[in-house]
Scaffold this active site. Structure first.
Site, mmCIF file in Angstrom:
data_model
loop_
_atom_site.group_PDB
_atom_site.id
_atom_site.type_symbol
_atom_site.label_atom_id
_atom_site.label_comp_id
_atom_site.label_asym_id
_atom_site.label_seq_id
_atom_site.Cartn_x
_atom_site.Cartn_y
_atom_site.Cartn_z
ATOM 1 N N THR A 1 6.588 6.219 -6.732
ATOM 2 C CA THR A 1 7.017 7.025 -7.923
ATOM 3 C C THR A 1 7.333 8.934 -7.405
ATOM 4 O O THR A 1 7.682 9.273 -7.969
ATOM 5 C CB THR A 1 7.075 6.743 -9.594
ATOM 6 O OG1 THR A 1 5.872 6.786 -10.340
ATOM 7 C CG2 THR A 1 8.150 4.957 -9.221
ATOM 8 N N ASP B 1 -2.623 -2.459 -2.735
ATOM 9 C CA ASP B 1 -2.529 -1.258 -3.839
ATOM 10 C C ASP B 1 -3.122 -0.096 -3.296
ATOM 11 O O ASP B 1 -3.017 0.603 -3.946
ATOM 12 C CB ASP B 1 -2.332 -1.999 -5.503
ATOM 13 C CG ASP B 1 -1.655 -0.892 -5.667
ATOM 14 O OD1 ASP B 1 -0.884 0.300 -5.554
ATOM 15 O OD2 ASP B 1 -2.045 -0.631 -6.821
ATOM 16 N N TYR C 1 9.769 -3.812 -9.932
ATOM 17 C CA TYR C 1 8.425 -3.344 -10.658
ATOM 18 C C TYR C 1 8.493 -3.378 -11.887
ATOM 19 O O TYR C 1 9.685 -2.866 -12.673
ATOM 20 C CB TYR C 1 7.493 -2.392 -9.715
ATOM 21 C CG TYR C 1 5.994 -2.426 -10.633
ATOM 22 C CD1 TYR C 1 5.024 -3.505 -10.799
ATOM 23 C CD2 TYR C 1 5.667 -0.900 -10.753
ATOM 24 C CE1 TYR C 1 3.900 -3.272 -11.042
ATOM 25 C CE2 TYR C 1 3.807 -0.976 -10.949
ATOM 26 C CZ TYR C 1 3.569 -1.717 -11.157
ATOM 27 O OH TYR C 1 1.951 -1.668 -12.259
ATOM 28 N N HIS D 1 3.167 -7.873 -7.992
ATOM 29 C CA HIS D 1 1.625 -7.827 -8.648
ATOM 30 C C HIS D 1 2.317 -8.738 -9.939
ATOM 31 O O HIS D 1 2.149 -8.693 -10.849
ATOM 32 C CB HIS D 1 1.279 -6.515 -9.418
ATOM 33 C CG HIS D 1 1.086 -5.347 -8.837
ATOM 34 N ND1 HIS D 1 1.216 -5.303 -7.572
ATOM 35 C CD2 HIS D 1 1.980 -3.788 -9.217
ATOM 36 C CE1 HIS D 1 1.022 -4.582 -6.417
ATOM 37 N NE2 HIS D 1 1.258 -3.287 -8.046
ATOM 38 N N ARG E 1 6.106 3.746 -18.421
ATOM 39 C CA ARG E 1 5.485 4.929 -18.085
ATOM 40 C C ARG E 1 4.969 5.723 -16.653
ATOM 41 O O ARG E 1 4.619 7.150 -16.512
ATOM 42 C CB ARG E 1 3.335 4.829 -17.958
ATOM 43 C CG ARG E 1 3.320 4.033 -17.179
ATOM 44 C CD ARG E 1 2.410 3.220 -17.142
ATOM 45 N NE ARG E 1 1.898 1.786 -16.421
ATOM 46 C CZ ARG E 1 0.956 2.197 -15.422
ATOM 47 N NH1 ARG E 1 1.474 3.380 -14.196
ATOM 48 N NH2 ARG E 1 1.098 1.415 -14.216
ATOM 49 N N ASN F 1 -3.225 5.792 -10.499
ATOM 50 C CA ASN F 1 -3.260 5.702 -12.059
ATOM 51 C C ASN F 1 -4.324 4.311 -12.331
ATOM 52 O O ASN F 1 -4.104 3.979 -13.480
ATOM 53 C CB ASN F 1 -2.044 5.446 -12.779
ATOM 54 C CG ASN F 1 -0.412 5.797 -12.036
ATOM 55 O OD1 ASN F 1 -0.856 7.601 -12.136
ATOM 56 N ND2 ASN F 1 0.011 5.488 -12.022
ATOM 57 N N CYS G 1 1.223 -1.398 0.081
ATOM 58 C CA CYS G 1 0.153 -0.197 0.042
ATOM 59 C C CYS G 1 1.072 0.991 0.571
ATOM 60 O O CYS G 1 1.921 1.299 0.390
ATOM 61 C CB CYS G 1 -1.211 -0.196 1.393
ATOM 62 S SG CYS G 1 -0.690 -0.189 2.619
ATOM 63 N N HIS G 2 0.761 2.049 -0.058
ATOM 64 C CA HIS G 2 1.229 3.675 -1.031
ATOM 65 C C HIS G 2 0.524 4.512 0.314
ATOM 66 O O HIS G 2 -0.558 4.774 0.865
ATOM 67 C CB HIS G 2 1.457 3.490 -1.783
ATOM 68 C CG HIS G 2 1.243 3.255 -2.804
ATOM 69 N ND1 HIS G 2 2.710 2.720 -3.281
ATOM 70 C CD2 HIS G 2 0.559 2.268 -3.620
ATOM 71 C CE1 HIS G 2 3.080 1.332 -4.085
ATOM 72 N NE2 HIS G 2 1.346 1.621 -4.616
HETATM 73 O O1 NQM Z 1 0.367 1.470 -7.021
HETATM 74 C C1 NQM Z 1 1.027 -0.059 -7.730
HETATM 75 O O2 NQM Z 1 1.957 -0.114 -7.498
HETATM 76 C C2 NQM Z 1 1.514 0.792 -9.547
HETATM 77 C C3 NQM Z 1 1.618 1.918 -9.866
HETATM 78 C C4 NQM Z 1 2.153 2.818 -9.220
HETATM 79 C C5 NQM Z 1 3.311 2.879 -8.969
HETATM 80 O O3 NQM Z 1 4.122 1.665 -8.346
HETATM 81 C C6 NQM Z 1 4.296 3.721 -8.609
HETATM 82 O O4 NQM Z 1 4.069 4.769 -9.017
HETATM 83 O O5 NQM Z 1 5.458 4.078 -8.093
HETATM 84 C C7 NQM Z 1 1.064 2.286 -11.299
HETATM 85 O O6 NQM Z 1 0.920 0.240 -11.543
HETATM 86 O O7 NQM Z 1 0.516 2.859 -11.904
#
Ligand code: NQM
Length: 311
Positions: free
Chosen positions: A84, A264, A164, A188, A137, A269, A39-40
């Site tokens: 990111t 997550d 990732y 994932h 992206r 996005n 999670c973020h």
């Molecule tokens: O939340 C996730 O795992 C996936 C993300 C965002 C991400 O990883 C990031 O911004 O670092 C995605 O596929 O846009």
């Protein structure tokens, strides 16, 4: 702080979908001690500004909102992964770890010039891994020699590397990933194309990667991101993301001791829908069919990786 806001003068990316407010209580009761392992936190932008080099600007998703969701879904602990949009400024992550009172651990983003002192501070806050993102992206490509340097710096701390990437890039990255000496955690399931056969060659490469590298773990999370035909985890749907189920089941059954699961949240996005996180939790018993597999996925595995000291 209210839901759906982005503070600090930032403006959400066009078409941004805000996280789902007021998720239902899941029907599936996660086992005691369960960990949401992906999670973020985002901002809030007025306290933790988004990085200038970001590729998207999200809706704020604060530590307090994350911890409230954790409690609502029945989880005990969280693994907060640096996204990111905050670049290599881990201050929102560190703040969230501190607010969790020891019930969260973190995965940070660092640059090659990170100092031993900075790493020690992150470790003290609860960080146990670094994330390397290869999704085009989301980031500009970082040269592999710089990633090797980072691995050499974090390995002595016992940290692991979260990777990732998208399935189509695995052939090119396979040797680099296989050479990482620490534990490695794939986000994932390496983002398989779920319109393809789970027994076909593309997913076979990912399974081979896990088979050949006993230090590699994977998250079996994000059906909402991988699914093409749904149905979506909305409006009480109890059979959400059926097209992703065979992929996750396959991995959990072959590698039950190296799988992790996470919400997550806040689901950055997503472009076509935003899941109800309560219903997302109801997806878990469809991929981990027995209480023994559920316990490994949600409790034993994440605790072994993130709280190896016990407690
Ligand atoms: O939340 C996730 O795992 C996936 C993300 C965002 C991400 O990883 C990031 O911004 O670092 C995605 O596929 O846009």
């Amino acid at each position: 702080m209210t839901h759906g806001e982005t503070s600090g003068g930032f403006e959400k990316s066009a078409g941004w979908l805000d996280w789902y407010d007021g998720p239902r209580t899941p029907t599936f009761r996660v086992p005691e001690g369960a960990v949401d392992a992906h999670c973020h936190v985002f901002g809030p932008g007025d306290r933790f500004p988004y990085a200038p080099e970001r590729k998207y600007t999200p809706c704020d998703a604060s530590a307090d909102q994350l911890l409230a969701l954790r409690d609502r879904l029945g989880f005990d602990r969280s693994i907060i992964v640096q996204a990111t949009c905050h670049g290599a400024d881990n201050s929102a992550l560190v703040d969230a770890l501190q607010r969790s009172g020891g019930r969260a651990r973190g995965v940070a983003t660092v640059r090659r010039d990170v100092t031993g002192e900075q790493l020690a501070e992150l470790h003290e806050a609860g960080v146990r891994g670094v994330r390397f993102n290869f999704v085009k992206r989301l980031v500009d490509r970082v040269p592999t020699d710089s990633l090797h340097e980072i691995v050499a710096k974090v390995a002595p701390l016992g940290w692991h590397v979260v990777i990732y990437f998208e399935a189509e890039d695995l052939p090119d990255l396979y040797d680099f990933f296989s050479a990482i000496p620490t534990d490695v955690v794939v986000d994932h399931m390496g983002r398989p194309d779920v319109t393809k056969d789970p027994n076909g060659p593309e997913f076979a490469l990912f399974l081979r990667f896990l088979r050949e590298n006993p230090n590699v773990w994977t998250k079996v999370s994000c059906p909402e991101r991988l699914s093409v035909t749904g149905p979506r985890a909305l409006d009480g749907q109890q059979h959400a993301y059926t097209d992703v189920v065979p992929f996750a089941r396959r991995v959990i059954e072959e590698f039950p001791d190296r799988v992790l699961w996470g919400t997550d949240w806040p689901h950055p996005n997503l472009t076509d829908h935003m899941p109800d996180d309560g219903l997302l939790v109801d997806y878990i018993p469809r991929i981990a069919a027995t209480p023994a597999l559920q316990r490994k996925l949600l409790v034993d595995n994440p605790r072994r990786l993130y709280w190896p000291e016990g407690a």
